[in-house]
Design an enzyme around this catalytic site. Sequence first.
Site, PDB file in Angstrom:
ATOM      1  N   ARG A 289       0.841  -1.192   0.000  1.00 46.45           N
ATOM      2  CA  ARG A 289       0.000   0.000   0.000  1.00 46.45           C
ATOM      3  C   ARG A 289       0.880   1.247   0.000  1.00 46.45           C
ATOM      4  O   ARG A 289       1.891   1.311   0.697  1.00 46.45           O
ATOM      5  CB  ARG A 289      -0.918   0.015   1.229  1.00 46.45           C
TER       6      ARG A 289
ATOM      7  N   HIS B   9      -0.421  -0.777  -9.974  1.00 43.92           N
ATOM      8  CA  HIS B   9      -1.092  -1.674  -9.025  1.00 43.92           C
ATOM      9  C   HIS B   9      -1.506  -2.984  -9.705  1.00 43.92           C
ATOM     10  O   HIS B   9      -2.667  -3.404  -9.646  1.00 43.92           O
ATOM     11  CB  HIS B   9      -2.318  -0.981  -8.409  1.00 43.92           C
TER      12      HIS B   9
END
Length: 303
Positions: free
Chosen positions: A218, A266
Amino acid sequence: MKIVCCFGAGPAETAPWVAELAAAMPAAQVSADAPDADYAVVWRAPQTFFDRQTRLKAIFAAGAGVDALLAMRLPAGVPVIRLEDAGMGEQMAEYVVHAVLHHVRRFDAYAVLQAGRRWQPLPPQRKADWPVGILGLGVLGRAVAQALRALGFPVSGWTRTPRGEPGVHAGEAGLAPFLANTRILVDMLPLTPQTHDLIDARLFAQLKTPAYFINVARGDHVVEADLLAALDTGVLAGATLDVCRNEPARPDHPFWSHPNIVLTPHVAAMTLRHESVAQIVQKIEALERGAAVDGVVRPERGY
């Protein structure tokens, strides 16, 4: 039994999940709109979706991370169940192995030499000189550790709670010795209040230098200004980043143009629908029998 699917991207993304779950569980009613469903399969569902649910037995998160889901107002007492691997472990291992080898085998340096039309072999580097430390050893973290060990890299890990496993440090007291023996740092932690901003200038300064950083977890774990400063001062030789604080990264974000950063959108471990549906079906069947299932999230820990 009623199962409802809701994906924030809209009907085009939700429909294949409805179809595949319906095919796998023909006795169930599967739809994208059932306010009285027994089970929900979600990814970035809006708050209004949960506000309409009155009888859920469980919520399945169609992804590895659950921080965004836990930040919502969910029906009281309803367990959140995350996917365990479902094809993501292999993808994550491939991504991290590629990033590690790209740096250690100096492919980044050879790209620069190619751009300058220079034919210049560089001295090889020993894997023993590039110990890898993995922050977070869940299902995906263990898959990455296994893949790197198979290639001959020394690998250690850090977890929040003790496990008693060799090569695994734990807790606040174990972080400093873990970092002191790490030259390639791989972030695979869940996002919790304890891990927010964990990776900062003080942490980078404790690594074996020049170090390399890989983030497949993250963006909120990292103080981005400190990461850029560590690159500019040579504390870090480079970084491979699959995440950043605000996604997508704005066009003027310095990560796009920094010469020592590899940035991807991502994609390190994307949800594979077929494998995920098989796992969700298995767990729903177990819950219907009254059996326990793995992957139940503990909200107080954040994962």
